[in-house]
Write a protein that holds these residues in place. Sequence first.
Motif, PDB file in Angstrom:
ATOM      1  N   THR A 190      19.123  23.512  68.598  1.00  0.00           N
ATOM      2  CA  THR A 190      19.607  24.833  68.007  1.00  0.00           C
ATOM      3  C   THR A 190      18.434  25.902  67.868  1.00  0.00           C
ATOM      4  OG1 THR A 190      19.312  24.030  66.072  1.00  0.00           O
ATOM      5  CG2 THR A 190      21.154  23.659  66.650  1.00  0.00           C
ATOM      6  N   SER A 191      17.119  25.023  67.581  1.00  0.00           N
ATOM      7  CA  SER A 191      16.115  26.055  67.198  1.00  0.00           C
ATOM      8  C   SER A 191      14.851  24.802  67.229  1.00  0.00           C
ATOM      9  CB  SER A 191      16.126  26.654  65.895  1.00  0.00           C
ATOM     10  OG  SER A 191      16.624  25.738  64.817  1.00  0.00           O
ATOM     11  N   VAL A 192      13.702  25.291  67.469  1.00  0.00           N
ATOM     12  CA  VAL A 192      12.660  24.887  67.144  1.00  0.00           C
ATOM     13  C   VAL A 192      11.490  25.847  66.641  1.00  0.00           C
ATOM     14  CG1 VAL A 192      10.447  23.666  68.637  1.00  0.00           C
ATOM     15  CG2 VAL A 192      12.799  23.305  69.435  1.00  0.00           C
ATOM     16  N   GLU A 193      11.093  25.421  65.470  1.00  0.00           N
ATOM     17  CA  GLU A 193      10.172  26.070  64.664  1.00  0.00           C
ATOM     18  C   GLU A 193       9.191  25.031  63.877  1.00  0.00           C
ATOM     19  OE1 GLU A 193      10.921  29.472  62.232  1.00  0.00           O
ATOM     20  OE2 GLU A 193      13.035  29.404  62.829  1.00  0.00           O
ATOM     21  N   PHE A 194       7.944  25.483  63.437  1.00  0.00           N
ATOM     22  CA  PHE A 194       7.135  24.633  62.635  1.00  0.00           C
ATOM     23  C   PHE A 194       7.853  24.358  61.285  1.00  0.00           C
ATOM     24  CE2 PHE A 194       3.410  24.058  59.729  1.00  0.00           C
ATOM     25  CZ  PHE A 194       3.150  22.914  60.346  1.00  0.00           C
ATOM     26  N   ASP A 195       7.829  22.936  61.186  1.00  0.00           N
ATOM     27  CA  ASP A 195       8.483  22.420  59.977  1.00  0.00           C
ATOM     28  C   ASP A 195       7.725  21.134  59.545  1.00  0.00           C
ATOM     29  OD1 ASP A 195       9.924  22.396  57.677  1.00  0.00           O
ATOM     30  OD2 ASP A 195      11.734  22.213  58.541  1.00  0.00           O
ATOM     31  N   HIS A 196       7.850  20.278  58.355  1.00  0.00           N
ATOM     32  CA  HIS A 196       7.505  18.910  58.103  1.00  0.00           C
ATOM     33  C   HIS A 196       5.839  19.238  58.265  1.00  0.00           C
ATOM     34  CE1 HIS A 196      11.484  18.149  58.527  1.00  0.00           C
ATOM     35  NE2 HIS A 196      11.786  18.362  59.768  1.00  0.00           N
ATOM     36  N   ASP A 202       0.884  21.225  63.544  1.00  0.00           N
ATOM     37  CA  ASP A 202       1.111  22.700  64.115  1.00  0.00           C
ATOM     38  C   ASP A 202       2.514  22.711  64.956  1.00  0.00           C
ATOM     39  OD1 ASP A 202       0.387  21.350  66.453  1.00  0.00           O
ATOM     40  OD2 ASP A 202      -1.760  22.079  66.561  1.00  0.00           O
ATOM     41  N   LEU A 203       2.697  23.843  65.361  1.00  0.00           N
ATOM     42  CA  LEU A 203       3.886  23.936  66.333  1.00  0.00           C
ATOM     43  C   LEU A 203       3.761  23.228  67.336  1.00  0.00           C
ATOM     44  CD1 LEU A 203       6.711  25.543  66.829  1.00  0.00           C
ATOM     45  CD2 LEU A 203       5.207  27.389  67.817  1.00  0.00           C
ATOM     46  N   ASP A 228      17.860  31.776  72.731  1.00  0.00           N
ATOM     47  CA  ASP A 228      17.536  33.061  71.886  1.00  0.00           C
ATOM     48  C   ASP A 228      16.248  32.706  70.993  1.00  0.00           C
ATOM     49  OD1 ASP A 228      19.503  34.789  72.706  1.00  0.00           O
ATOM     50  OD2 ASP A 228      20.362  34.501  70.707  1.00  0.00           O
ATOM     51  N   ASN A 229      15.808  31.326  70.877  1.00  0.00           N
ATOM     52  CA  ASN A 229      14.777  30.822  70.378  1.00  0.00           C
ATOM     53  C   ASN A 229      13.837  30.513  71.209  1.00  0.00           C
ATOM     54  OD1 ASN A 229      13.057  28.372  69.281  1.00  0.00           O
ATOM     55  ND2 ASN A 229      13.830  29.295  67.435  1.00  0.00           N
ATOM     56  N   LYS A 230      12.693  31.473  70.919  1.00  0.00           N
ATOM     57  CA  LYS A 230      11.462  31.304  71.816  1.00  0.00           C
ATOM     58  C   LYS A 230      10.985  29.984  72.313  1.00  0.00           C
ATOM     59  CE  LYS A 230       6.897  33.656  73.216  1.00  0.00           C
ATOM     60  NZ  LYS A 230       6.505  32.190  73.629  1.00  0.00           N
ATOM     61  N   ASN A 231      10.758  29.210  71.314  1.00  0.00           N
ATOM     62  CA  ASN A 231      10.284  27.810  71.521  1.00  0.00           C
ATOM     63  C   ASN A 231      11.062  26.935  72.251  1.00  0.00           C
ATOM     64  OD1 ASN A 231       7.771  28.632  70.218  1.00  0.00           O
ATOM     65  ND2 ASN A 231       8.984  28.006  68.186  1.00  0.00           N
ATOM     66  N   VAL A 232      12.348  27.026  72.081  1.00  0.00           N
ATOM     67  CA  VAL A 232      13.451  26.482  72.835  1.00  0.00           C
ATOM     68  C   VAL A 232      13.418  26.822  74.383  1.00  0.00           C
ATOM     69  CG1 VAL A 232      16.056  26.109  73.233  1.00  0.00           C
ATOM     70  CG2 VAL A 232      15.052  26.070  71.013  1.00  0.00           C
ATOM     71  N   ALA A 233      13.249  28.378  74.549  1.00  0.00           N
ATOM     72  CA  ALA A 233      13.404  28.737  75.733  1.00  0.00           C
ATOM     73  C   ALA A 233      11.920  28.301  76.555  1.00  0.00           C
ATOM     74  CB  ALA A 233      13.136  30.386  75.711  1.00  0.00           C
ATOM     75  N   ASP A 234      10.723  28.257  75.856  1.00  0.00           N
ATOM     76  CA  ASP A 234       9.541  27.630  76.528  1.00  0.00           C
ATOM     77  C   ASP A 234       9.775  26.198  77.119  1.00  0.00           C
ATOM     78  OD1 ASP A 234       8.228  29.869  75.784  1.00  0.00           O
ATOM     79  OD2 ASP A 234       7.250  29.075  74.216  1.00  0.00           O
ATOM     80  N   LEU A 235      10.461  25.452  76.114  1.00  0.00           N
ATOM     81  CA  LEU A 235      11.088  24.146  76.624  1.00  0.00           C
ATOM     82  C   LEU A 235      11.654  24.064  77.622  1.00  0.00           C
ATOM     83  CD1 LEU A 235      11.350  22.209  73.254  1.00  0.00           C
ATOM     84  CD2 LEU A 235       9.413  22.280  74.623  1.00  0.00           C
ATOM     85  N   ILE A 236      12.944  24.752  77.645  1.00  0.00           N
ATOM     86  CA  ILE A 236      13.800  24.827  78.928  1.00  0.00           C
ATOM     87  C   ILE A 236      12.779  25.228  80.080  1.00  0.00           C
ATOM     88  CG2 ILE A 236      15.505  26.230  79.741  1.00  0.00           C
ATOM     89  CD1 ILE A 236      16.749  26.559  77.033  1.00  0.00           C
ATOM     90  N   LYS A 237      12.065  26.177  80.140  1.00  0.00           N
ATOM     91  CA  LYS A 237      11.364  26.441  81.310  1.00  0.00           C
ATOM     92  C   LYS A 237      10.296  25.405  81.437  1.00  0.00           C
ATOM     93  CE  LYS A 237       8.207  30.221  82.673  1.00  0.00           C
ATOM     94  NZ  LYS A 237       7.319  31.524  82.445  1.00  0.00           N
ATOM     95  N   GLU A 238       9.855  24.559  80.981  1.00  0.00           N
ATOM     96  CA  GLU A 238       8.930  23.692  81.242  1.00  0.00           C
ATOM     97  C   GLU A 238       9.909  22.551  82.250  1.00  0.00           C
ATOM     98  OE1 GLU A 238       7.077  21.835  78.234  1.00  0.00           O
ATOM     99  OE2 GLU A 238       6.270  23.445  77.423  1.00  0.00           O
ATOM    100  N   VAL A 405       1.737  26.632  53.734  1.00  0.00           N
ATOM    101  CA  VAL A 405       1.768  27.183  55.429  1.00  0.00           C
ATOM    102  C   VAL A 405       2.722  28.271  55.529  1.00  0.00           C
ATOM    103  CG1 VAL A 405       3.354  25.211  55.529  1.00  0.00           C
ATOM    104  CG2 VAL A 405       2.196  26.165  57.520  1.00  0.00           C
ATOM    105  N   PHE A 406       3.717  28.382  54.690  1.00  0.00           N
ATOM    106  CA  PHE A 406       4.661  29.845  54.684  1.00  0.00           C
ATOM    107  C   PHE A 406       4.501  30.401  53.625  1.00  0.00           C
ATOM    108  CE2 PHE A 406       7.270  26.436  57.309  1.00  0.00           C
ATOM    109  CZ  PHE A 406       6.978  26.976  58.490  1.00  0.00           C
ATOM    110  N   GLN A 407       3.372  30.420  52.822  1.00  0.00           N
ATOM    111  CA  GLN A 407       3.243  31.489  51.580  1.00  0.00           C
ATOM    112  C   GLN A 407       3.638  32.706  52.086  1.00  0.00           C
ATOM    113  OE1 GLN A 407       1.862  30.401  48.615  1.00  0.00           O
ATOM    114  NE2 GLN A 407       2.688  32.117  47.823  1.00  0.00           N
TER     115      GLN A 407
END
Length: 496
Positions: A190-196, A202-203, A228-238, A405-407
């Motif tokens: 669904t999405s990949v963002e920095f968390d945990h 880091d991301l 639509d999620n840029k980080n997911v798109a990056d992974l797909i491209k790889e 981190v998300f302040q």
Amino acid sequence: MNLPANSHIHLIGICGTAMASLAGLLKSSGYKVTGSDQNVYPPMSTQLQELGIPIQTGYKKENLNPRPDLVIVGNVIPKSNPEAEALLASDIPYTSLPKAMGDFAIASRDCIVIAGTHGKTTTTSMMTWASDSAGHKAGYMIGGIPENYGQSFRISKDNYFIIEGDEYDTAFFDKVPKFIHYKPKYVVLTSVEFDHADIYKDLEAVKDSFRRLLTLIPADGVLIANSDNKNVADLIKEISVEAKVGPGIAHGTYVSKYGYKICTYGVGSSDRDQSLNAPDYKLVDRETIDGRNHFVAVHEGKRIADIAIKQSGEYNALNALAVYAMARELKWDLNKTLQGLASFKGVKRRQQVLGTPNNVTVIEDFAHHPTAVKVTLSGIREQYIKNGRLFALFEPRSATSRRKVFQNDYVQAFSEANFVCIAKPFDQSKINEADRFSSTELVADMRLKKIDAHEFDNSDQIVEFVKKNARPGDVVVIMSNGAFDGIYQKLLKALA
């Protein structure tokens, strides 16, 4: 792992959403199940109570007496935990929750894993209800309680198992993402963002965990990914190469270098990697009609489905589109799948309406990441706000939200609300002072942006503020991934 029926299995940290679900699966499989925890609160404590699973409050060596045949250790349990120390000093076999899920529940079944930073619980619940509606009786394990079922788990009655695939680590003795143990054949990302922030630096470290997941899908599997999620798109491209046209493969479709099919979905936002094609499954013409979220699914330029769901917001429409895309790729009955999506009631603690005392709508949600906060408030405003105002009540409680981190990201996240009530962060004693999130700083920054924000020491003060200021037609959204000092019933009682 083979254990005879009636074997005693003990779970340390049993009240976590996934642990309570596993406890229910094991009890349904004929095992004697016990557990221990120090944070015992609904809805999981209620589910365990209804299942007749005893919970020992607090962690201590006495909880391992009588001696269990197997102990499952939750990922919130550190090695220094007194019960974990007693376990390590004994010869009792032990394992992690994800490993036990793979061994006991998934086994050799075709596993559908719903992964991503956001939307896992709702999408897993949608996927499960859609499978039921299409005539399948998949087993499932969900990190929440779907309203259509009333339980967060079920033993499989066919060859599918549907599971929420968390990227959080497995246990103190098994430092890999949970989904590594889930034998993924079909994956929704669904999405990949920095968390945990407590376990990922880091991301890129987060992306590495999802890279590992994408290497595990077999050649006859399928990936449904939100491009639509840029980080997911990056992974797909790889991992992708353009496929030759063949059975089940359309021109322009991608396959992974591991052999499995990749189907993208989305609205085709400007954030996506423009080197990718338009989404294979595209969301268009979304609108709210009579309180329902309506949209059209387009595939290869053709309108293939009109979809309507009860859940608000573009993000929930995308969750439903992902489920429909997976069902179509698995050749499920699509008319029945659409009926399932339309009749999906939602998940407890996800946009759950708790009551409407004096015509003030009180909604509970699990949102704690800034992106989740933003899209949740936007979706609720879209569906519920007519002439009223939106109150956002937030408890910084997750491991990441209690850190700095998300302040700055939270300032924009709350921009949809008319009033913002921020509680002091939950216990920060184990976080370095320089790394701690500051409610005071956030409120000051929001006020600079002309957002009506307030900081409170406890839930009673927040309840008093809302009681004084709320009026008929307003909506109050309470956001926390924990108990929030019992604010839910306090507020309902005060407004009534």
